[in-house]
Every structure is written in C-alpha cells, then in structure tokens.
Scaffold this active site. Sequence first.
Site, PDB file in Angstrom:
ATOM      1  CG  ASN A 232      -0.310  -0.023   2.507  1.00  0.00           C
ATOM      2  OD1 ASN A 232       0.775  -0.573   2.647  1.00  0.00           O
ATOM      3  ND2 ASN A 232      -0.933   0.573   3.502  1.00  0.00           N
TER       4      ASN A 232
ATOM      5  CD  GLU B  36       2.597   0.045  12.148  1.00  0.00           C
ATOM      6  OE1 GLU B  36       1.380   0.291  12.138  1.00  0.00           O
ATOM      7  OE2 GLU B  36       3.337   0.232  13.132  1.00  0.00           O
TER       8      GLU B  36
ATOM      9  CB  CYS C 159      -2.040   0.243   8.623  1.00  0.00           C
ATOM     10  SG  CYS C 159      -0.647   1.312   8.852  1.00  0.00           S
TER      11      CYS C 159
HETATM   12  C1  UN1 Z   1       0.309   7.153   6.499  1.00  0.00           C
HETATM   13  O1  UN1 Z   1      -0.689   7.185   7.199  1.00  0.00           O
HETATM   14  O2  UN1 Z   1       0.603   8.051   5.704  1.00  0.00           O
HETATM   15  O3  UN1 Z   1       0.766   0.419   6.234  1.00  0.00           O
HETATM   16  C2  UN1 Z   1       1.271   6.031   6.593  1.00  0.00           C
HETATM   17  C3  UN1 Z   1       0.371   1.555   6.504  1.00  0.00           C
HETATM   18  C4  UN1 Z   1       1.142   2.338   7.538  1.00  0.00           C
HETATM   19  C5  UN1 Z   1       1.632   3.634   7.007  1.00  0.00           C
HETATM   20  C6  UN1 Z   1       0.658   4.746   7.057  1.00  0.00           C
HETATM   21  N1  UN1 Z   1       2.250   1.544   8.006  1.00  0.00           N
HETATM   22  O4  UN1 Z   1      -0.582   2.020   5.930  1.00  0.00           O
END
Ligand code: UN1
Length: 488
Positions: A156, A253, A287
Amino acid sequence: MTTSEAVRPLRHLVAGDWAEGGGDELVDTNPARPAEVVARGALADRADLDRAVAAARRAYPGWAATPHAARGAILTRAAEILERNAGAWGQELSREEGKTLGEGVGEVRRAGEILRYYGAEAQRPQGEVFASPRVGERIHVVRRPIGVVAVVTPFNFPIAIPAWKIAPALSYGNVVVWKPATAVPLLASRLAEALVEAGLPEGVLALLITGGAVGNDLVTHEGVDAVTFTGSTPVGRRLIALCGELGRPIQTEMGGKNAAAVLADADLELAVDDVVAGAFRSSGQKCTATSRLIVAEQVADDLLGMLVERTRALPVGDPLAEGVFLGPVISAPARDGIQAAVDRGVRRPGVDLLAGGDPYRDAFLARGAFVAPTVVELAGDDPLWRDELFGPVLAVRRAPDDRAALDLVNDSVYGLSAAVFTDSLAAVSAAMETLDVGVLHINSETAGADPHVPFGGNKASGFGPKEQGGAAREFFTTTKTIYLRGAG
Ligand code: UN1
C-alpha cells in the site's frame, strides 16, 4: 499505455547483480486496467535467497565499520535521485498500485524525505554518558547495529514504507535483505536502483521479489539477525511466533480499525473534509485509514448529511486521470472480499447503508478493481465495526456524550491511530489521557506520519519498538554499556 515498451522485465538485486529469478513467473498488472501489464519476470527462489543472505553476511562487517556520515551520504544521494524521478516514478506507482497520481508522486517525494532524514542521522547525538558511583570511572552507552535485517513490506505504500525501514537499517550500519509485496515489484526496483546508483556497496542491500514461502524462509533464515514487517495482523502474529521460537528480534506494524470521533462542538466542515480524506484516500488502503466514525448525537444528522453528500459525489476512476479522488483497490480478489463483507453486512439488522455499497455496473469500473466509497451506520456492535477491511468502507455509530464517544474509540482490538474533532480542552485532555493508540490526531485525519517522529500502534496494531525518527534506533541498534575506568 498498453504498449509492450511499458512492460518492465523484473530483476532481483542479489550480491550486487541484477539477476533473473529462479522461481515461477510473476505478471504485475494495473488494478485499474487489469489487461495492462506493468512488469513481468521470474520470482526469486530459495537458491536466490541463500545467495543474497550469504552476500549480506559478507558485506556486513565492512558496512558496519564505514563511518556513519559516509553511510548517510549514500542515503542523501538516493534521496536526490528519488526527488529527480518523482514525476515518472509516481506515475508508475499509480499504475502499479492504484492510488491517484498526486498521491503517487507525493509518496515518492515522501520516501525522499525519509532518506534525507536518515542521511543526516550521523549529525545527531548517538549514545549516552552516565556518571559512575565509583571514583575514576564513567559509564558510556554506545549503539551497535544488529546485523542482517530481513525487511518485509506491504503493497500500500510501495516506496515510503520500504524507505522508512531500509533507511534507518542502513544508516545505523545494518545490511538488508528485502522482500516487498509481489503486487508492487516495479516501485521496489526503483528504490533499490536509486540506492545502488547512489553508491551502496555490493551485498549491503538485496531485493528479492518473491512469494510467501520464500518470504517465510527469509524470516527464519539462519543468516538473518532481525526482522521488520508491515502487513496484516494475522501474518504479523505468525512471524512473531516464528521469531519467538528463534529468539530473533522482530518489529511488526500491523492492522488498524482507526476511529474519528466528532464531538458536539466540532467544526463540522473540517471534520467532514478530514473524515473523507482519512476514509477514502488511497481507497482506504492505509493501516492508518479512518474506518470507524463516532458522531455526537447532537450533531449526527447534520454531519452525516454532509458526509453522505460528499461521499456520493467523490470522483472514482482511473487514478492517472485529473480530478479523480480514489482509484481501485489493489486487486480483483481484494475488491471481491471487501464487497462481500459489505453485502453480508447490509443484510444484518442494525446496519443501515448511507452511501455506496453496490458493485459498479459501468464497464470500465466493473472491469477494474473498483469499490464504491461506502458509509454504513450501525446501531451497535457488528463485524463492520470490528474487522479491518482495508478498503473504502466507513462504519458509523452515534454517541450520547463525549465520554461515550471516547469509549467507542477504544472499543477495538486495534490501537494504531485515532482522530478527535473538538475545541474543548477538557475533551482533548481526556483523549490524550485515555485513548489507547500509538498516534492521536486532534482536528486532523487519522492517516499521515512525519519522518522525524515515532510511528506505530498499540494493542493488535503493533509489536516491538516504534518506527521512524529516533524511535527507529530502538529496533535497528542494540546498546552496549561500557564501564570505563582510567577515564579521569
Ligand atoms: C500514512 O498514514 O501516511 O501500512 C502512513 C500503513 C502504515 C503507514 C501509514 N504503516 O498504511
């Protein structure tokens, strides 16, 4: 755009060479136009993995001994290469992943900023000095790299997330073997190319485009010292268990079901703008996306009226086209899974469809992996409230007062980010005190992360030290405490 010139042959970076893989064929397609091939090539196999890890082990001592500033200079040069190519690579990102062109170009630039931040890390203090209770002694705490790091990244943010793992890993003196998601091999190749062009020595970075089986072998490989992963909670938990058996440090994460709470005194225009952006930018595939909305009863009718009107009017289409707000999700199976969850949901009592919800009938949108931006109002608990869908679906509940609204924010197994819209100092204080999330936004959307501050989640959203900024040092280095006598 369907010409064969636009199809890139895929290569892996193994022991300093761009090599063809020994595995099955991978065909990388555009999720907005599934017949359009973006890149194609053979996946890496177990033998490629073994060669990459062996080269990483050979490269590690030399890289760890390279002055921090010299390692950083390579990251800074790579940042310049990304910035120079942001337009072209942002367009490739949009074709390969499906986010809008503006978001694609913005993400390449953001990856550049992250590389710049860690490029300058040698200029910041590293380590600590303590007083000793004994005469003639000082106590120093120095940081050492942890070794060969396996980096596993999702589709993503195909260049920003890899940058925020690889840049600190390299800056602190580690070497990296990287497995990106197979949906985004082209952007992964761009980041690796930039680092090689910037002068990264042979073996310090390996790029292996490969599936889950070789990915598992990477995580458990005897030549790997630590693992950093971003992706779903089920996969993350499995990798945590594998690493636990091996006593191997892992940072994960993982998922989110992030809530925005709009309290009775909120600026409703601002709240609607930020909820729409948080829920529907990148088709909800962050996320940190806003997937739950809690509205104070007093303003619920007004806010939901505005939100529904805005959602229905959002331009959905080819992400490369001007003015489009959201493109497709990553693939047809992802689209079908999200659509099925919505279809099941709207048949349950207590689930009221306010916007979207139906599959597209338009020929272009029906062929691509498009999901309509969808808002559902729930009378109470529901799978649409609990389960991460990773798509443009927003579940709404009403709350009788501020306290109840904040309680609903915490009503999730996840704890990545939250947003609270209010001008009340008491409500802000309560949110700061009680919300169990890693990232809290007051009067701004749930998504977004700056390179110089900690990022990551609590509860089922994260495991191990946070990412980015100085927090990354906690994972990518280990401390050595030195009792130093004869130091005056
Ligand atoms: C964002 O909110 O710009 O996998 C980054 C994801 C997170 C990163 C979000 N680790 O969407």
